[in-house]
Motif scaffolding. Structure first.
Motif, PDB file in Angstrom:
ATOM      1  N   ARG A  29       0.907  -0.451  -1.037  1.00  0.00           N
ATOM      2  CA  ARG A  29      -0.499  -0.500  -1.452  1.00  0.00           C
ATOM      3  C   ARG A  29      -0.701  -0.104  -2.905  1.00  0.00           C
ATOM      4  NH1 ARG A  29       0.169  -0.959   3.390  1.00  0.00           N
ATOM      5  NH2 ARG A  29      -1.401  -1.684   4.885  1.00  0.00           N
ATOM      6  N   LEU A  30       0.360   0.260  -3.595  1.00  0.00           N
ATOM      7  CA  LEU A  30       0.221   0.601  -5.008  1.00  0.00           C
ATOM      8  C   LEU A  30      -0.236  -0.591  -5.860  1.00  0.00           C
ATOM      9  CD1 LEU A  30       0.460   2.542  -7.360  1.00  0.00           C
ATOM     10  CD2 LEU A  30       2.931   2.125  -7.410  1.00  0.00           C
ATOM     11  N   PRO A  31       0.300  -1.815  -5.688  1.00  0.00           N
ATOM     12  CA  PRO A  31      -0.181  -2.932  -6.509  1.00  0.00           C
ATOM     13  C   PRO A  31      -1.683  -3.177  -6.380  1.00  0.00           C
ATOM     14  CG  PRO A  31       1.877  -3.529  -5.444  1.00  0.00           C
ATOM     15  CD  PRO A  31       1.447  -2.226  -4.847  1.00  0.00           C
ATOM     16  N   GLY A  32      -2.261  -2.828  -5.226  1.00  0.00           N
ATOM     17  CA  GLY A  32      -3.679  -3.046  -5.019  1.00  0.00           C
ATOM     18  C   GLY A  32      -4.573  -2.122  -5.819  1.00  0.00           C
ATOM     19  N   ILE A  33      -4.023  -1.013  -6.355  1.00  0.00           N
ATOM     20  CA  ILE A  33      -4.835  -0.107  -7.172  1.00  0.00           C
ATOM     21  C   ILE A  33      -4.360  -0.102  -8.627  1.00  0.00           C
ATOM     22  CG2 ILE A  33      -5.443   1.365  -5.209  1.00  0.00           C
ATOM     23  CD1 ILE A  33      -3.358   3.376  -6.163  1.00  0.00           C
ATOM     24  N   ALA A  63      -1.306  11.385  -5.256  1.00  0.00           N
ATOM     25  CA  ALA A  63      -0.120  11.093  -6.066  1.00  0.00           C
ATOM     26  C   ALA A  63      -0.044   9.613  -6.408  1.00  0.00           C
ATOM     27  CB  ALA A  63       1.141  11.531  -5.317  1.00  0.00           C
ATOM     28  N   LEU A  64      -0.407   8.759  -5.460  1.00  0.00           N
ATOM     29  CA  LEU A  64      -0.389   7.319  -5.706  1.00  0.00           C
ATOM     30  C   LEU A  64      -1.421   6.941  -6.768  1.00  0.00           C
ATOM     31  CD1 LEU A  64       1.395   5.204  -4.197  1.00  0.00           C
ATOM     32  CD2 LEU A  64      -0.679   4.508  -2.987  1.00  0.00           C
ATOM     33  N   GLU A  65      -2.581   7.586  -6.727  1.00  0.00           N
ATOM     34  CA  GLU A  65      -3.626   7.321  -7.722  1.00  0.00           C
ATOM     35  C   GLU A  65      -3.181   7.781  -9.106  1.00  0.00           C
ATOM     36  OE1 GLU A  65      -8.307   8.573  -8.528  1.00  0.00           O
ATOM     37  OE2 GLU A  65      -7.459   8.693  -6.497  1.00  0.00           O
ATOM     38  N   PRO A 101     -11.039   6.240   8.533  1.00  0.00           N
ATOM     39  CA  PRO A 101     -10.340   5.349   7.581  1.00  0.00           C
ATOM     40  C   PRO A 101     -10.421   5.912   6.165  1.00  0.00           C
ATOM     41  CG  PRO A 101     -11.770   4.093   9.042  1.00  0.00           C
ATOM     42  CD  PRO A 101     -12.077   5.529   9.299  1.00  0.00           C
ATOM     43  N   GLY A 102      -9.349   5.743   5.412  1.00  0.00           N
ATOM     44  CA  GLY A 102      -9.300   6.282   4.066  1.00  0.00           C
ATOM     45  C   GLY A 102     -10.159   5.494   3.094  1.00  0.00           C
ATOM     46  N   GLU A 103     -10.238   6.000   1.869  1.00  0.00           N
ATOM     47  CA  GLU A 103     -10.986   5.317   0.817  1.00  0.00           C
ATOM     48  C   GLU A 103     -10.316   3.983   0.513  1.00  0.00           C
ATOM     49  OE1 GLU A 103     -12.869   6.610  -3.516  1.00  0.00           O
ATOM     50  OE2 GLU A 103     -11.015   7.536  -2.789  1.00  0.00           O
ATOM     51  N   CYS A 104     -11.104   2.953   0.282  1.00  0.00           N
ATOM     52  CA  CYS A 104     -10.529   1.626   0.072  1.00  0.00           C
ATOM     53  C   CYS A 104      -9.928   1.502  -1.328  1.00  0.00           C
ATOM     54  CB  CYS A 104     -11.587   0.544   0.293  1.00  0.00           C
ATOM     55  SG  CYS A 104     -12.892   0.530  -0.937  1.00  0.00           S
ATOM     56  N   SER A 105      -9.055   0.529  -1.486  1.00  0.00           N
ATOM     57  CA  SER A 105      -8.356   0.335  -2.763  1.00  0.00           C
ATOM     58  C   SER A 105      -9.321   0.015  -3.897  1.00  0.00           C
ATOM     59  CB  SER A 105      -7.329  -0.797  -2.626  1.00  0.00           C
ATOM     60  OG  SER A 105      -6.289  -0.433  -1.749  1.00  0.00           O
ATOM     61  N   ALA A 106     -10.399  -0.707  -3.597  1.00  0.00           N
ATOM     62  CA  ALA A 106     -11.340  -1.109  -4.655  1.00  0.00           C
ATOM     63  C   ALA A 106     -11.978   0.111  -5.318  1.00  0.00           C
ATOM     64  CB  ALA A 106     -12.414  -2.021  -4.069  1.00  0.00           C
ATOM     65  N   ASP A 107     -12.304   1.144  -4.536  1.00  0.00           N
ATOM     66  CA  ASP A 107     -12.903   2.357  -5.104  1.00  0.00           C
ATOM     67  C   ASP A 107     -11.899   3.119  -5.954  1.00  0.00           C
ATOM     68  OD1 ASP A 107     -15.241   1.712  -3.825  1.00  0.00           O
ATOM     69  OD2 ASP A 107     -14.882   3.024  -2.096  1.00  0.00           O
ATOM     70  N   ALA A 116      -4.143 -14.176  -3.049  1.00  0.00           N
ATOM     71  CA  ALA A 116      -3.581 -13.509  -1.885  1.00  0.00           C
ATOM     72  C   ALA A 116      -4.096 -12.073  -1.812  1.00  0.00           C
ATOM     73  CB  ALA A 116      -2.059 -13.525  -1.962  1.00  0.00           C
ATOM     74  N   ALA A 117      -4.565 -11.686  -0.627  1.00  0.00           N
ATOM     75  CA  ALA A 117      -5.115 -10.343  -0.448  1.00  0.00           C
ATOM     76  C   ALA A 117      -3.981  -9.325  -0.447  1.00  0.00           C
ATOM     77  CB  ALA A 117      -5.896 -10.281   0.853  1.00  0.00           C
ATOM     78  N   LEU A 118      -4.162  -8.243  -1.206  1.00  0.00           N
ATOM     79  CA  LEU A 118      -3.175  -7.176  -1.264  1.00  0.00           C
ATOM     80  C   LEU A 118      -3.476  -6.149  -0.174  1.00  0.00           C
ATOM     81  CD1 LEU A 118      -3.016  -6.681  -5.139  1.00  0.00           C
ATOM     82  CD2 LEU A 118      -1.304  -7.770  -3.695  1.00  0.00           C
ATOM     83  N   PRO A 119      -2.466  -5.463   0.363  1.00  0.00           N
ATOM     84  CA  PRO A 119      -2.709  -4.421   1.367  1.00  0.00           C
ATOM     85  C   PRO A 119      -3.662  -3.356   0.827  1.00  0.00           C
ATOM     86  CG  PRO A 119      -0.368  -4.934   1.220  1.00  0.00           C
ATOM     87  CD  PRO A 119      -1.025  -5.655   0.089  1.00  0.00           C
ATOM     88  N   ASP A 120      -4.532  -2.855   1.687  1.00  0.00           N
ATOM     89  CA  ASP A 120      -5.600  -1.942   1.277  1.00  0.00           C
ATOM     90  C   ASP A 120      -5.269  -0.512   1.671  1.00  0.00           C
ATOM     91  OD1 ASP A 120      -8.261  -0.555   1.168  1.00  0.00           O
ATOM     92  OD2 ASP A 120      -8.940  -2.581   0.675  1.00  0.00           O
ATOM     93  N   LEU A 121      -5.618   0.420   0.803  1.00  0.00           N
ATOM     94  CA  LEU A 121      -5.399   1.848   1.081  1.00  0.00           C
ATOM     95  C   LEU A 121      -6.234   2.336   2.258  1.00  0.00           C
ATOM     96  CD1 LEU A 121      -5.125   3.777  -2.321  1.00  0.00           C
ATOM     97  CD2 LEU A 121      -3.533   3.851  -0.415  1.00  0.00           C
ATOM     98  N   ARG A 122      -7.258   1.599   2.614  1.00  0.00           N
ATOM     99  CA  ARG A 122      -8.096   2.001   3.753  1.00  0.00           C
ATOM    100  C   ARG A 122      -7.275   2.135   5.027  1.00  0.00           C
ATOM    101  NH1 ARG A 122     -13.525   1.643   5.007  1.00  0.00           N
ATOM    102  NH2 ARG A 122     -13.990   0.678   2.996  1.00  0.00           N
ATOM    103  N   ASP A 123      -6.162   1.422   5.111  1.00  0.00           N
ATOM    104  CA  ASP A 123      -5.336   1.456   6.319  1.00  0.00           C
ATOM    105  C   ASP A 123      -4.588   2.767   6.482  1.00  0.00           C
ATOM    106  OD1 ASP A 123      -6.127  -1.189   6.559  1.00  0.00           O
ATOM    107  OD2 ASP A 123      -4.355  -1.944   5.514  1.00  0.00           O
ATOM    108  N   VAL A 124      -4.489   3.560   5.412  1.00  0.00           N
ATOM    109  CA  VAL A 124      -3.717   4.807   5.453  1.00  0.00           C
ATOM    110  C   VAL A 124      -4.608   5.938   5.947  1.00  0.00           C
ATOM    111  CG1 VAL A 124      -2.357   6.454   4.112  1.00  0.00           C
ATOM    112  CG2 VAL A 124      -2.275   4.015   3.547  1.00  0.00           C
ATOM    113  N   LYS A 125      -4.229   6.555   7.054  1.00  0.00           N
ATOM    114  CA  LYS A 125      -4.987   7.677   7.596  1.00  0.00           C
ATOM    115  C   LYS A 125      -4.356   8.999   7.133  1.00  0.00           C
ATOM    116  CE  LYS A 125      -6.725   5.364  11.741  1.00  0.00           C
ATOM    117  NZ  LYS A 125      -6.847   5.426  13.220  1.00  0.00           N
TER     118      LYS A 125
END
Length: 498
Positions: free
Chosen positions: A232-236, A205-207, A402-408, A188-197
């Motif tokens: 989006r925290l579980p995704g990172i 702080a989340l990182e 768009p913000g930096e993606c969760s994968a990065d 299941a795809a997790l929500p991505d931080l890219r969506d946060v502007k």
């Protein structure tokens, strides 16, 4: 043979004590009695077992049947004893071979047709059966779940007849393997931080929270993205290790069957603010795990934090420090792990618009103080990072890239976690005060600055230790072996908002 012995397991929290199911057949008027402190569900197994034995093609003995569940002082609950009781009766009446019974442990609920239905707690039972040197025979669905542990020897069966055929040497059961279907939620795809502007401070702080396992509180007006960030925290967060996966699955296996999930993603629990203290920490006459235990090795998100009852929030104080919860009832006690990452969100005032650039706040100072006082000082003192999430202007929302993606972000988090595990074998948030002296590695200038800030801000000893942990995480994200002044200033800045 008029007496047979079958091994099974009860459940007491995460513990699964051994239960010896003794079946005895005697002459006399036909009767079927179960003794050994069975509850109503276990007593009702008499009718299920009788029908299942007959429907599976065996003879139900017309004798006086006594089934003893030992030890007699251990409460027995649920339908998991259906299968061992039925096998005990069949072995005592000579319809199946009792030669290999002691090599296995059994659990499973029987349908009237003789089919096996899954039970809760299978992973915890199979794990302790493995430690005793015995294989476990379970319903097929449970066996696939138990097979997530490579050392567990579990056999899955679909019916009482299949188990009997295995024991009689007619058709052996296949050893269970963890299948792709069992891990269906893993993809299941997790929500991505890219969506946060925007919200650069909140993203940082989340990182930090993800890299060091720190607790986080976000404060801001409605609609600024607090819940969006938390989701989006579980995704990172780094994926669960095999040992962590077993802990998480063992806890999930204690839930009713329709609530069990078997994905590899880290838990994310978000209880409503009307939740009771028992729902949060667990409870009941037979203590079950609560939200904090179901969030073990994952995230517990409390949205609208001041709307929770103050007494409910206070129960979080001990688990945040110890990483486990002790539940004591009159007849039973249970200990559940609760090493969760607390993430909370709140509005700055009852109306939510204190400090908003466009919408005026109509709250009085007294109502604001009363609103914030619902969160006690001792609980706030246990939160590592506190940030403000401001409202974005229309221009920021429309023009922001768009913000930096969760994968990065995940790559940096994993690199920081790797440094922590190589250095101390655990995350920075789990460091004990005694560990910090040797591990924090604070530079001379940074130590002097920290001493000055502690005196000026009147910080508690707990705050001092939490600042050191966050500073160490900031240094790990930067790849520095020594904690510098810039790391101390950032860590203290994340607590000034309190």
């Amino acid at each position: 043979m008029s007496l047979a012995l079958v091994y099974s397991r009860a459940l007491s929290g995460m513990n699964a004590p051994l239960v010896e199911v003794e079946a005895h057949l005697a002459n006399g008027l036909p009767a079927f009695n179960i003794v050994g402190l069975p509850d109503t569900e276990v007593k009702e197994s008499r009718d299920r077992v009788r029908a299942a034995i007959i429907q599976s093609g065996f003879d139900f003995p017309a004798k006086k049947i006594t089934v003893n569940l030992a030890p007699a002082d251990l409460p027995k609950e649920s339908g998991r004893f259906d299968l061992p009781i039925a096998l005990g009766i069949l072995a005592a009446s000579g319809q199946i071979s009792a030669e290999h019974l002691t090599r296995y442990e059994f659990a499973g609920e029987l349908a009237l047709s003789g089919l096996l239905r899954p039970v809760r707690g299978a992973l915890a039972m199979a794990w302790q059966g493995m430690q005793a040197g015995r294989a476990f025979v379970l319903p097929s669905e449970n066996a696939a779940q138990a097979a997530v542990m490579q050392d567990i020897q579990a056999y899955g069966a679909d019916s009482l007849g299949a188990v009997a055929a295995h024991l009689n040497g007619i058709e052996p059961l296949a050893q269970a393997r963890c299948t792709a279907e069992t891990l269906s939620a893993a993809a299941a795809a997790l929500p991505d931080l890219r969506d946060v502007k925007g919200q650069h401070t909140a993203r940082l702080a989340l990182e930090i929270a993800a890299a060091g396992g720190h607790s986080l509180l976000m404060m801001g007006p409605p609609g600024t993205g607090k819940s969006m960030l938390a989701q989006r925290l579980p995704g990172i967060l780094p994926p669960l290790t095999e040992d962590e996966l077993v802990e998480v699955w063992a806890l999930r296996s204690l839930l009713p069957q329709h609530q069990q999930e078997w994905g590899r993603a880290r838990p994310f629990r978000s209880p409503h603010h009307s939740a009771s203290a028992a729902a949060l920490v667990g409870g009941g006459s037979d203590p079950r795990p609560g939200e904090i235990s179901l969030a073990h090795r994952g995230v517990l998100f409390l949205d609208e934090l001041p709307e929770f009852d103050r007494k409910v929030l206070e129960v979080l104080r001990e688990p945040l420090e110890s990483g486990e919860i002790h539940l004591s009832r009159a007849a039973r006690q249970a200990v559940y792990p609760a090493r969760f990452q607390l993430v909370a969100a709140m509005n700055p005032c009852p109306c939510g618009y204190l400090g908003h650039p466009a919408k005026p706040c109509r709250c009085t100072p007294e109502s604001i103080a009363r609103y914030r006082s619902k969160i006690s000082g001792p609980l706030l003192d246990r939160i590592d990072v506190v940030i403000e999430v401001p409202a974005l202007s229309a221009a920021d929302l429309i023009q922001a890239e768009p913000g930096e993606c969760s994968a990065d972000v995940l790559q940096r988090v994993q690199a920081a976690r790797a440094r922590q595990y190589a250095r101390q074998g655990k995350t920075n948030a789990a460091l004990l005060p005694a560990d910090l002296d040797g591990i924090a590695c604070i530079g001379a200038d940074a130590k002097e600055l920290l001493s000055t800030l502690i005196e000026k801000l009147s910080l508690s000893a707990r705050s001092f230790h939490r600042i050191l942990r966050v500073s160490r995480t900031l240094a790990d994200l930067d790849g520095d072996e020594t904690v510098g002044k810039q790391h101390i200033l950032k860590a203290v800045g994340f607590r000034r908002s309190m």
